[in-house]
Each structure stands twice: as C-alpha cells, then as structure tokens.
Design a protein around this motif. Sequence first.
Motif, PDB file in Angstrom:
ATOM      1  N   ASP A  12       8.541  26.266  45.642  1.00 33.83           N
ATOM      2  CA  ASP A  12       8.506  26.796  44.285  1.00 33.83           C
ATOM      3  C   ASP A  12       7.065  27.032  43.863  1.00 33.83           C
ATOM      4  O   ASP A  12       6.120  26.501  44.480  1.00 33.83           O
ATOM      5  CB  ASP A  12       9.187  25.861  43.294  1.00 33.83           C
ATOM      6  CG  ASP A  12       9.709  26.597  42.057  1.00 33.83           C
ATOM      7  OD1 ASP A  12       9.638  27.841  42.029  1.00 33.83           O
ATOM      8  OD2 ASP A  12      10.193  25.931  41.119  1.00 33.83           O
ATOM      9  N   GLN A  55      20.553  31.219  39.485  1.00 32.24           N
ATOM     10  CA  GLN A  55      19.782  31.012  38.259  1.00 32.24           C
ATOM     11  C   GLN A  55      20.315  31.867  37.122  1.00 32.24           C
ATOM     12  O   GLN A  55      20.631  33.042  37.305  1.00 32.24           O
ATOM     13  CB  GLN A  55      18.309  31.338  38.504  1.00 32.24           C
ATOM     14  CG  GLN A  55      17.387  30.827  37.402  1.00 32.24           C
ATOM     15  CD  GLN A  55      15.927  30.995  37.801  1.00 32.24           C
ATOM     16  OE1 GLN A  55      15.417  32.100  37.840  1.00 32.24           O
ATOM     17  NE2 GLN A  55      15.269  29.894  38.098  1.00 32.24           N
ATOM     18  N   SER A  60      12.961  27.239  44.820  1.00 27.14           N
ATOM     19  CA  SER A  60      12.983  25.978  44.146  1.00 27.14           C
ATOM     20  C   SER A  60      13.933  25.009  44.782  1.00 27.14           C
ATOM     21  O   SER A  60      13.945  24.008  44.319  1.00 27.14           O
ATOM     22  CB  SER A  60      13.504  26.161  42.751  1.00 27.14           C
ATOM     23  OG  SER A  60      12.622  26.507  41.825  1.00 27.14           O
ATOM     24  N   ASN A  61      14.672  24.925  45.651  1.00 24.28           N
ATOM     25  CA  ASN A  61      15.404  23.773  46.166  1.00 24.28           C
ATOM     26  C   ASN A  61      15.250  23.845  47.656  1.00 24.28           C
ATOM     27  O   ASN A  61      15.823  24.701  48.243  1.00 24.28           O
ATOM     28  CB  ASN A  61      16.874  23.863  45.858  1.00 24.28           C
ATOM     29  CG  ASN A  61      17.150  23.601  44.434  1.00 24.28           C
ATOM     30  OD1 ASN A  61      16.243  23.527  43.644  1.00 24.28           O
ATOM     31  ND2 ASN A  61      18.374  23.443  44.098  1.00 24.28           N
ATOM     32  N   SER A  90      13.609  26.500  41.474  1.00 14.16           N
ATOM     33  CA  SER A  90      13.574  25.644  41.050  1.00 14.16           C
ATOM     34  C   SER A  90      13.779  26.034  42.423  1.00 14.16           C
ATOM     35  O   SER A  90      12.922  26.572  42.634  1.00 14.16           O
ATOM     36  CB  SER A  90      13.964  27.132  41.023  1.00 14.16           C
ATOM     37  OG  SER A  90      14.106  27.494  40.435  1.00 14.16           O
ATOM     38  N   TYR A  97      21.460  28.242  45.689  1.00 13.92           N
ATOM     39  CA  TYR A  97      20.657  28.106  44.473  1.00 13.92           C
ATOM     40  C   TYR A  97      20.754  29.406  43.683  1.00 13.92           C
ATOM     41  O   TYR A  97      20.264  30.448  44.114  1.00 13.92           O
ATOM     42  CB  TYR A  97      19.192  27.798  44.773  1.00 13.92           C
ATOM     43  CG  TYR A  97      18.392  27.609  43.507  1.00 13.92           C
ATOM     44  CD1 TYR A  97      18.240  26.353  42.949  1.00 13.92           C
ATOM     45  CD2 TYR A  97      17.850  28.696  42.831  1.00 13.92           C
ATOM     46  CE1 TYR A  97      17.545  26.169  41.759  1.00 13.92           C
ATOM     47  CE2 TYR A  97      17.160  28.534  41.643  1.00 13.92           C
ATOM     48  CZ  TYR A  97      17.013  27.270  41.110  1.00 13.92           C
ATOM     49  OH  TYR A  97      16.340  27.099  39.927  1.00 13.92           O
ATOM     50  N   GLY A 124      10.231  30.905  45.959  1.00 10.05           N
ATOM     51  CA  GLY A 124       9.990  30.788  44.525  1.00 10.05           C
ATOM     52  C   GLY A 124       9.321  32.030  43.965  1.00 10.05           C
ATOM     53  O   GLY A 124       8.673  32.799  44.695  1.00 10.05           O
ATOM     54  N   ASN A 178      11.643  21.924  42.856  1.00  6.86           N
ATOM     55  CA  ASN A 178      11.761  22.687  41.611  1.00  6.86           C
ATOM     56  C   ASN A 178      10.595  22.362  40.692  1.00  6.86           C
ATOM     57  O   ASN A 178      10.312  21.192  40.449  1.00  6.86           O
ATOM     58  CB  ASN A 178      13.058  22.348  40.865  1.00  6.86           C
ATOM     59  CG  ASN A 178      14.245  23.126  41.365  1.00  6.86           C
ATOM     60  OD1 ASN A 178      14.088  24.242  41.836  1.00  6.86           O
ATOM     61  ND2 ASN A 178      15.423  22.548  41.272  1.00  6.86           N
ATOM     62  N   THR A 183      19.112  21.567  40.474  1.00  6.46           N
ATOM     63  CA  THR A 183      18.535  22.454  39.466  1.00  6.46           C
ATOM     64  C   THR A 183      17.970  21.641  38.311  1.00  6.46           C
ATOM     65  O   THR A 183      18.363  20.486  38.099  1.00  6.46           O
ATOM     66  CB  THR A 183      19.596  23.426  38.916  1.00  6.46           C
ATOM     67  OG1 THR A 183      20.682  22.673  38.352  1.00  6.46           O
ATOM     68  CG2 THR A 183      20.124  24.327  40.022  1.00  6.46           C
TER      69      THR A 183
END
Length: 327
Positions: free
Chosen positions: A53, A219, A17-18, A3, A217, A304, A93, A132
Amino acid sequence: MFSFLILITAGLSCRKSNYIPPLTPVTPLTPTLPDSLLNWNVVSTLSGTALSDIWFTSASKGFALGDKIYQTLDGGSSWAEVPNASGTNHFFNLFFVNTQVGFAQGFSQMATTVDGGDSWTVKSLPTTTGYTIFFANPSVGFFGDVGGLEKTTDAGNSWVTNFSDAGIQKNYYPYFLNSDTGFVATGSGKCAATSDGGQTWQIRTTNLPANQIPQIYNQLFFLDRNTGFYACPTGVMKTSDGGQSWQNVLLDSVDGIAINTINVIKFVDRYNGYYKGLSAIYKSLDGGQTWSLNCKLGSDKFIGMYFLDIHTGWACTDKGRILRIQQ
C-alpha cells in the motif's frame, strides 16, 4: 481509503492494501511483457520488497508498506525504513485521517501514529483475518474481517461488532462520509447503509457481484449520500441512489471472466477519478460514466494507489516499484 492480498489455492487472492508476497508460478519460458506507462513514471524501486500500500500526506511526504513501513520526504524518489516502528512487519493497509494521525493494518494487528508517521504504536486486533480498514476521524474507525464489520470509538483500543451478514465467510468493505453516515459492501453481494454510526443498518441491495474466493480486496467510495462507486473483480459499478441500484460503468475482465483481486478506486473531486485493477489504472473525467486507460503494466502487478489531488498520484507494485503521475 484506503488498504495485502495473497495468491492461494484458487489463484490470486486479496491484497492491495492487503498483502503477502504472491506465490505465482514462474517459468523460464514466460516472456517479460512491456509496460505502457503513458503519463506515469517509475520514480524508485525498493528492490526485493513486495509493496502492499501507499499513502501521501503532502506532495513530498509519503509512506509505503512492505516488509516494513517506509517513508519518503522527496515525493517518492527515495525511501527509508521508519526507525520508530518496531513490530510493524507485513502490514498491508494504510489510512490517514489527517497529516498527523494514521493507521497501518495487518491481519491481526494495527499500528497507529499521532506524529505524522515518525513513530508508530502497535495494537492487537480481535481477529486473525482483518482485511479492510476505514477511519472516519482519529477516534472512530472500522475494520472488516471474514466474520463482520468491527467498530472502534477509541482509536483502536477496543472493538465491537457493528454489522454482520450471516452465512458463509466473506469480506466487508466500508466507506463513511462522517462518523454517522456510511456504507458497507460484502463479499456476498450486499450493500447496506447507516445514518447513526452503525447502530442500525438498512440493506440497499443484494445484487452486487459476489466474490468467487474470500480473499478478494474490493473498495467502496462515496462522493455523497447518493453517488458512490464499487471497485470489484469485474471493474467499476456506480450508484446514484445511495446504493439501491448499481450499473456497470467499467468492465475490466478478459472474455467476461473477472481477473482482478485487488481493486482500488479514488475520486479527487466529483468528476475526476481513478480505478486500479491488477495490471491497469483507468481514469474518468466525467464522474465515472466513462473510463480510459491511464497506465498498464506488462509483467508486474499494481497493489496500492493514492491521489493527493487532481494533479498528483502514486501507485506501488508487487515488484517494489513506485510510480508517480504528475500532470
């Protein structure tokens, strides 16, 4: 799944993703280190674009985020800006719940598509620090910012706070098996679980690694109610009891110092999984018990990663490269 993350005063911050393009100091004396791609190949490069991402809805059709939303129809070999996606600059994301319905998230906005990514509609988020995102189905979704975990039941038109861990600002990393059963990890080191869509939460542990800076970040990924994984700055942790206890199964650090600020984990089945830190991808063939190096970058950074199935996956980098593994 997923994300972007930024380098700020304390060093590299969160992205995945961020992401916002990094501010890493560059000196002419810094050598360019070679890549060790192993079974991966660079299939394309979006020059001048820091990618944040990547997600594929089929072996040929996929999307990448950078300064715009980009789309490929040939498995990543060529990319073009999505034409009907105005206002989607610097989202970081991506999350698709099926081949038609997907979401792209920024710090204060979210874009949605219901036609497989051909067009996108931008909606405002009730925050300026969204990091997220996770959707359990086309209607029910969650996003985390530094104040709590927010929930929508109408595809992002409205949001309510679903979980909040009082204290200092931190990030929230959700994963849901369905609209009722889910988990969240926090940047302060807590893991909580719900079986009623977040109406009530049970704290499972307070002993996960805490982020040293807010913009990390991380996950979560759960295979079922008991077995889950947490990708964090030190590598990968695994639980077999629904988040009550965790063990380190992959240490990805230098001299014991956590180096990863963008941590992504994906499993394609109960046995085969991949973890992505900042410069390396690792693979597990035994349900996350052991890991081996699968790809390592020299001077670039992974951001990503997405796997369509056990045989095919993609990763994107800070320097705009798209890598693909097909085995």
